[in-house]
Design a protein around this motif. Sequence first.
Motif, short mmCIF file in Angstrom:
data_model
loop_
_atom_site.label_atom_id
_atom_site.label_comp_id
_atom_site.label_asym_id
_atom_site.label_seq_id
_atom_site.Cartn_x
_atom_site.Cartn_y
_atom_site.Cartn_z
N GLY A 1 0.81 -1.21 0.00
CA GLY A 1 0.00 0.00 0.00
C GLY A 1 0.84 1.26 0.00
N THR A 2 2.08 1.16 -0.47
CA THR A 2 3.02 2.29 -0.46
C THR A 2 3.67 2.46 -1.83
N VAL A 3 3.82 3.70 -2.24
CA VAL A 3 4.60 4.03 -3.42
C VAL A 3 5.83 4.81 -2.95
N ALA A 4 7.00 4.37 -3.34
CA ALA A 4 8.25 5.04 -2.95
C ALA A 4 8.68 6.02 -4.04
N VAL A 5 9.33 7.09 -3.61
CA VAL A 5 9.84 8.12 -4.52
C VAL A 5 11.30 8.35 -4.20
N LEU A 6 12.12 8.34 -5.22
CA LEU A 6 13.55 8.60 -5.08
C LEU A 6 13.85 9.97 -5.68
N VAL A 7 14.34 10.92 -4.88
CA VAL A 7 14.58 12.28 -5.34
C VAL A 7 15.98 12.74 -4.92
N PRO A 8 16.61 13.62 -5.71
CA PRO A 8 17.92 14.14 -5.32
C PRO A 8 17.82 15.26 -4.29
N THR A 9 16.66 15.92 -4.20
CA THR A 9 16.48 17.00 -3.23
C THR A 9 14.99 17.26 -3.05
N LEU A 10 14.64 17.78 -1.89
CA LEU A 10 13.27 18.25 -1.66
C LEU A 10 13.22 19.77 -1.68
N ASN A 11 14.38 20.40 -1.77
CA ASN A 11 14.47 21.85 -1.70
C ASN A 11 14.45 22.46 -3.09
N SER A 12 13.36 22.23 -3.82
CA SER A 12 13.24 22.80 -5.15
C SER A 12 11.78 22.97 -5.51
N TRP A 13 11.50 23.97 -6.30
CA TRP A 13 10.14 24.21 -6.80
C TRP A 13 9.63 23.00 -7.55
N PHE A 14 10.47 22.40 -8.38
CA PHE A 14 10.05 21.29 -9.22
C PHE A 14 9.58 20.12 -8.36
N MET A 15 10.39 19.70 -7.40
CA MET A 15 10.04 18.56 -6.57
C MET A 15 8.81 18.85 -5.72
N GLY A 16 8.74 20.05 -5.17
CA GLY A 16 7.59 20.40 -4.36
C GLY A 16 6.29 20.34 -5.16
N SER A 17 6.32 20.87 -6.37
CA SER A 17 5.12 20.88 -7.22
C SER A 17 4.72 19.46 -7.62
N ALA A 18 5.71 18.65 -7.99
CA ALA A 18 5.42 17.29 -8.43
C ALA A 18 4.85 16.45 -7.29
N LEU A 19 5.47 16.53 -6.11
CA LEU A 19 5.00 15.72 -4.98
C LEU A 19 3.67 16.22 -4.44
#
Length: 344
Positions: free
Chosen positions: A57-75
């Motif tokens: 019941g989980t989807v994992a996400v692998l990201v290089p950073t959370l400190n970006s507009w792009f990642m914040g918008s996508a997540l």
Amino acid sequence: MADVAERAGVSTSTVSRTLRGLSTVSPEVRARVEKAARELNFAVSRQAASLVTGRTGTVAVLVPTLNSWFMGSALSSLAPLLRAAGMQLNVYEIPAMAERTSFFEHLPARRNADALLVFCFDLTDEETARLDDLGMPVIYVSQHVDGRPSVYVDDVAGALRGTRHLLNLGHRRIAFVQTVGVSGFSFSSNERLLGYQQALTEAGVPLDDDLVVSTWPGSKRAAAESLGALLSLREPPTAVFAEQDEVAVALIWNLRKTQIPVPERISVLGFDDQPLADWFDLSTVAQSPSDMGREAGELALKLINDSGDTGQDHERHVVLPTYVIPRATTAPVAGSWEAEGDGA
């Protein structure tokens, strides 16, 4: 679950069907079961359920950073989509090579997720093979990976259209400012540079390596150094295409600080259409990471739920559009620098 069943006066199988949201339970029975569960502070154990269903019941996400507009918008668009489907989101952030090495050595997502979304990584063949062995759908986001499901924009086409916008305004000396960062973490830099070069070649404008400079994102000093290299050329550019909006804004800040008007003397174009692009009235090439996160989530859910998959979706590529958004920082070329200097 037996305690909930006893209090609600139903069988444990009815409790199971109710808490899984199945439609075979009547509204009256559902209300009794949910009331009993609340009174007993009962919560479904995903770990226990996974022993029966084979799913976490989980989807994992692998990201290089959370400190970006792009990642914040996508997540921000991905999380509610998964939540509506009864899924949880687990984020693995690996901003440096040490964390990256550890992740691929131990693969913590194995058996702890039903799918993995991989954002913005330049993977080696060995790393890609490791992910292939996870035994779960792996979707690549903001990047194209041959033979594997991917959700991305065509950065080459976007940069090509952006450069054409400047060419159509009469600019021929067009600089390109790309970003540099940690090796192995890609933000589409090479693809955007290629689109810029293709547009110049298409227009019959010779490529000039001196017009391509690098900077560190988020640094005014680095932007000033890149700008200094361009302004010290014998024939400086009349337009600058920055591969990220935040770089474009840093360039504009430095240009205006040195009394060089934008766009009267130099036009500036960005890429992304972040909120700051609207605030600074920045011309840019727009992409939508929100749409990208949503599309990736929908594809992940489809691959998780499609037990009869033939393999076709595992090679599916979702290509999202980009758009040129002309604003106040690009304008027709005002003439050569030499002509302006002669009239001073």
